[in-house]
Design an enzyme around this catalytic site. Structure first.
Site, mmCIF file in Angstrom:
data_model
loop_
_atom_site.group_PDB
_atom_site.id
_atom_site.type_symbol
_atom_site.label_atom_id
_atom_site.label_comp_id
_atom_site.label_asym_id
_atom_site.label_seq_id
_atom_site.Cartn_x
_atom_site.Cartn_y
_atom_site.Cartn_z
ATOM 1 N N CYS A 101 -0.282 0.211 -5.244
ATOM 2 C CA CYS A 101 -1.507 0.737 -5.840
ATOM 3 C C CYS A 101 -1.267 0.995 -7.321
ATOM 4 O O CYS A 101 -0.239 1.565 -7.686
ATOM 5 C CB CYS A 101 -1.912 2.032 -5.140
ATOM 6 S SG CYS A 101 -3.429 2.741 -5.792
ATOM 7 N N HIS A 143 -8.588 -0.807 1.372
ATOM 8 C CA HIS A 143 -7.827 -0.002 0.406
ATOM 9 C C HIS A 143 -8.776 0.588 -0.647
ATOM 10 O O HIS A 143 -8.694 1.778 -0.975
ATOM 11 C CB HIS A 143 -6.759 -0.897 -0.240
ATOM 12 C CG HIS A 143 -5.908 -0.235 -1.267
ATOM 13 N ND1 HIS A 143 -4.557 -0.032 -1.104
ATOM 14 C CD2 HIS A 143 -6.200 0.262 -2.508
ATOM 15 C CE1 HIS A 143 -4.068 0.574 -2.179
ATOM 16 N NE2 HIS A 143 -5.043 0.759 -3.051
ATOM 17 N N GLU A 144 -9.699 -0.240 -1.161
ATOM 18 C CA GLU A 144 -10.604 0.233 -2.230
ATOM 19 C C GLU A 144 -11.614 1.248 -1.699
ATOM 20 O O GLU A 144 -11.921 2.233 -2.363
ATOM 21 C CB GLU A 144 -11.336 -0.945 -2.896
ATOM 22 C CG GLU A 144 -10.441 -1.981 -3.561
ATOM 23 C CD GLU A 144 -9.360 -1.418 -4.462
ATOM 24 O OE1 GLU A 144 -9.555 -0.341 -5.064
ATOM 25 O OE2 GLU A 144 -8.295 -2.050 -4.545
ATOM 26 N N HIS A 147 -10.162 4.531 -1.520
ATOM 27 C CA HIS A 147 -10.138 5.215 -2.825
ATOM 28 C C HIS A 147 -11.428 6.006 -3.053
ATOM 29 O O HIS A 147 -11.411 7.086 -3.639
ATOM 30 C CB HIS A 147 -9.999 4.197 -3.968
ATOM 31 C CG HIS A 147 -8.574 3.857 -4.316
ATOM 32 N ND1 HIS A 147 -7.650 4.810 -4.679
ATOM 33 C CD2 HIS A 147 -7.938 2.666 -4.393
ATOM 34 C CE1 HIS A 147 -6.492 4.205 -4.953
ATOM 35 N NE2 HIS A 147 -6.637 2.909 -4.778
HETATM 36 NI NI NI Z 1 -5.145 1.503 -5.013
#
Ligand code: NI
Length: 173
Positions: A101, A143-144, A147
């Site tokens: 990341c 993953h995004e 976030h």
């Molecule tokens: Ni990331």
């Protein structure tokens, strides 16, 4: 266009839930262009707005559209800009993979993700869009979207480690 600063842990903005976008104006489109430029410069394959310190539900991704294209160096990559994305369906099948990341430099981790996800989002003009993502692209979307909910990959990882050599580095998101 302009590069934005990427924030890293322990910046608390990364642990907070981002807010839905309600205004689809020129400022939003400028922000998206800046995010794409910042992602490419990093370089990374994905970037979420909290990673540049903004608690807004926006993410950009640049990757191969089809898993088979990963094997082909000449295959074009596609750019997605998703606003208020939601995962509406996931495969039962999951895959382990090594993630990094941009907001946690120097750390990699093994993370289990759904092999396929269906996503509902708005585009930069506020129009609805649907995306079906498989394999590594599905991993990037998960993953995004994490976030946007203040979740870092390290919280999902079964193990994390510091790569000893640059050669270990994977695509950063
Ligand atoms: Ni990331």
């Amino acid at each position: 266009m302009a590069l934005r600063n990427i924030v890293t842990l322990p910046n608390p903005v990364l642990k907070r839930k981002a807010h839905a976008v309600t205004q689809f104006d020129k400022a939003l489109r400028t922000l998206i262009n800046d995010m794409v430029e910042t992602m490419r410069e990093a370089p990374g394959v994905g970037l979420a707005a909290p990673q540049i310190g903004l608690l807004e539900r926006i993410a950009v991704i640049e990757y191969f559209e089809k898993p088979e294209d990963e094997e082909n160096e000449d295959a074009p990559k596609k750019v997605w800009a998703v606003i208020n994305p939601e995962i509406v369906k996931v495969s039962e099948e999951t895959l382990m993979g090594v993630e990094g990341c941009l907001s946690i430099p120097g750390l990699l981790g093994e993370v289990e993700r759904h092999a396929e996800v269906h996503i509902k989002a708005l585009n930069r003009h506020g129009q609805p869009m649907k995306i079906r993502a498989k394999g590594w692209l599905a991993r990037i979307f998960q993953h995004e979207i994490d976030h946007l909910n203040g979740i870092m990959f390290t919280e999902r990882a079964t193990r994390v480690w510091q790569p000893t050599q640059e050669v270990d580095a994977e695509q950063e998101v």
